[in-house]
Design a protein around this motif. Structure first.
Motif, PDB file in Angstrom:
ATOM      1  N   GLN A 196       0.859  -1.188   0.000  1.00 42.28           N
ATOM      2  CA  GLN A 196       0.000   0.000   0.000  1.00 42.28           C
ATOM      3  C   GLN A 196       0.893   1.235   0.000  1.00 42.28           C
TER       4      GLN A 196
ATOM      5  N   ASP B  18       0.600   5.594   0.169  1.00 48.09           N
ATOM      6  CA  ASP B  18      -0.161   6.844   0.237  1.00 48.09           C
ATOM      7  C   ASP B  18       0.313   7.769  -0.879  1.00 48.09           C
TER       8      ASP B  18
ATOM      9  N   ASN C 183      -4.968   5.834  -0.575  1.00 54.99           N
ATOM     10  CA  ASN C 183      -4.019   4.833  -0.105  1.00 54.99           C
ATOM     11  C   ASN C 183      -4.070   3.739  -1.170  1.00 54.99           C
TER      12      ASN C 183
END
Length: 364
Positions: free
Chosen positions: A14, A16, A22
């Motif tokens: 993941q 950001d 995200n």
């Protein structure tokens, strides 16, 4: 939760990004190498690139495929039908890609590669930021340039009313996908989401004998009615009912090596969890007047980076917009060719990954 079903050499994480997402990405190859970004379409995920990521990494690239806004394990997007529709515009989706590149610490992308609705995103990235996206590969959906100034506020095209007026009354799938009912029709389909997706993937693939595409003469009801029902639907049918008659037999499913039961289970579990509305909002941005006005700034601008087009020769997506393929071939100065993969349908990088890699390897 770890990402299941991934081939060896592909990682999941993941990230950001500055547009507020995200973002879930799959990646292969080492950071710091020339970057290749892969953009999926509908109803797919980063997972749809699983068969070409490791081969691309083996050529010396850092390969990254995100679940795009509205899809999969990427979060931070508005899942409501009545939500922030403009956040799903082509310009915003392309800005997500730019934000991902920046979050990866890269200043340039060696190639941006998009399939289905990811194809116009890839083209838009390269058109608007050729300083970042240095080459472009589009798959299944030919590039269409920015709309002329003022065009984005126009009403529906005449062919919609003409289709409805046919003796066998019809409707266009993009406008169906723009309705409030479309998401539930598919997510809660009578046959279940897994069988819905199995039939949908099958009928648009090279496995369905009905896919024998040819160019349409014009965007008229008479010509559009020649398209399969998954593009030009019967007026009273939803998409689940449209594809249900094309559910493959148990023997066909067993013989389908490009989409295993395990692959299908993953797609079904992800879309069962998220629904389809995020992806459908991309379509709505093309049908709701005023949603593409920001694109008009680039009216008349040519796509200048080296470009390539790949599709299956049994993919109607090449021809669903009359004249688009020829216009793309004639309108891109650094065009490097159209490559149609024999026997493959719409899901070309899943159906024929070796042939796709043969073309990509030479281009890259």
């Amino acid at each position: 939760m770890p990402h299941p079903h991934l081939p060896s050499g592909i990682r999941s994480r993941q990230i950001d990004v500055a547009t507020g997402l995200n973002m879930h990405v799959l990646e292969a190859g080492e950071p710091g190498r020339p970057l290749v970004v892969l953009l999926h379409g509908f109803p797919e995920l980063a997972y749809s690139w699983r068969k070409v990521m490791k081969p691309l990494a083996d050529l010396g690239f850092h390969v990254v495929a995100p679940d795009q806004r509205g899809y999969g394990r990427t979060t931070g997007w508005d899942a409501r039908f009545e939500g922030d529709l403009r956040s799903f515009s082509l310009s915003r989706i392309a800005t997500d890609v730019l934000a991902l590149v920046q979050a990866l610490g890269a200043s340039q992308v060696h190639a941006v590669i998009g399939h289905d609705f990811g194809s116009p995103v890839a083209g838009w990235c390269a058109l608007t930021r050729p300083d970042v996206f240095r080459s472009c590969v589009m798959m299944s959906a030919p590039f269409r340039p920015a709309p002329p100034v003022g065009a984005s506020k126009a009403g529906p095209p005449p062919f919609l009313a003409e289709l409805a007026a046919l003796e066998r009354s019809r409707k266009h799938y993009v406008w169906y996908y723009s309705t409030a009912e479309a998401n539930a029709d598919m997510q809660n389909s009578p046959q279940g989401i897994r069988d819905f997706l199995r039939a949908y993937f099958h009928v648009k693939s090279g496995d369905w004998d009905g896919n024998r595409p040819y160019p349409l003469k014009a965007m008229t009801a008479e010509e559009l009615a020649r398209l399969p029902t998954y593009y030009v639907m019967d007026q009273g049918a939803d998409m689940a009912a449209t594809v249900a008659p094309f559910m493959p037999t148990p023997e066909q499913i067993a013989a389908c090596s490009w989409l295993t039961d395990e692959d299908l289970a993953f797609y079904a579990s992800e879309f069962g969890r998220t629904g389809f509305q995020g992806g459908l909002n991309w379509y709505r941005c093309t049908t709701v007047p005023g949603m593409q006005t920001d694109m008009e700034l680039f009216a008349g601008r040519k796509l200048e980076v080296p470009c390539l087009f790949i599709a299956g020769d049994r993919d109607w997506g090449i021809h669903q917009t009359a004249g688009a393929l020829n216009a793309m071939e004639a309108g891109i100065p650094a065009y490097r060719g159209t490559f149609l993969i024999p026997g493959a349908g719409h899901w070309v990088q899943q159906e024929a990954p070796e042939q796709v890699m043969d073309v990509l390897g030479r281009f890259l």
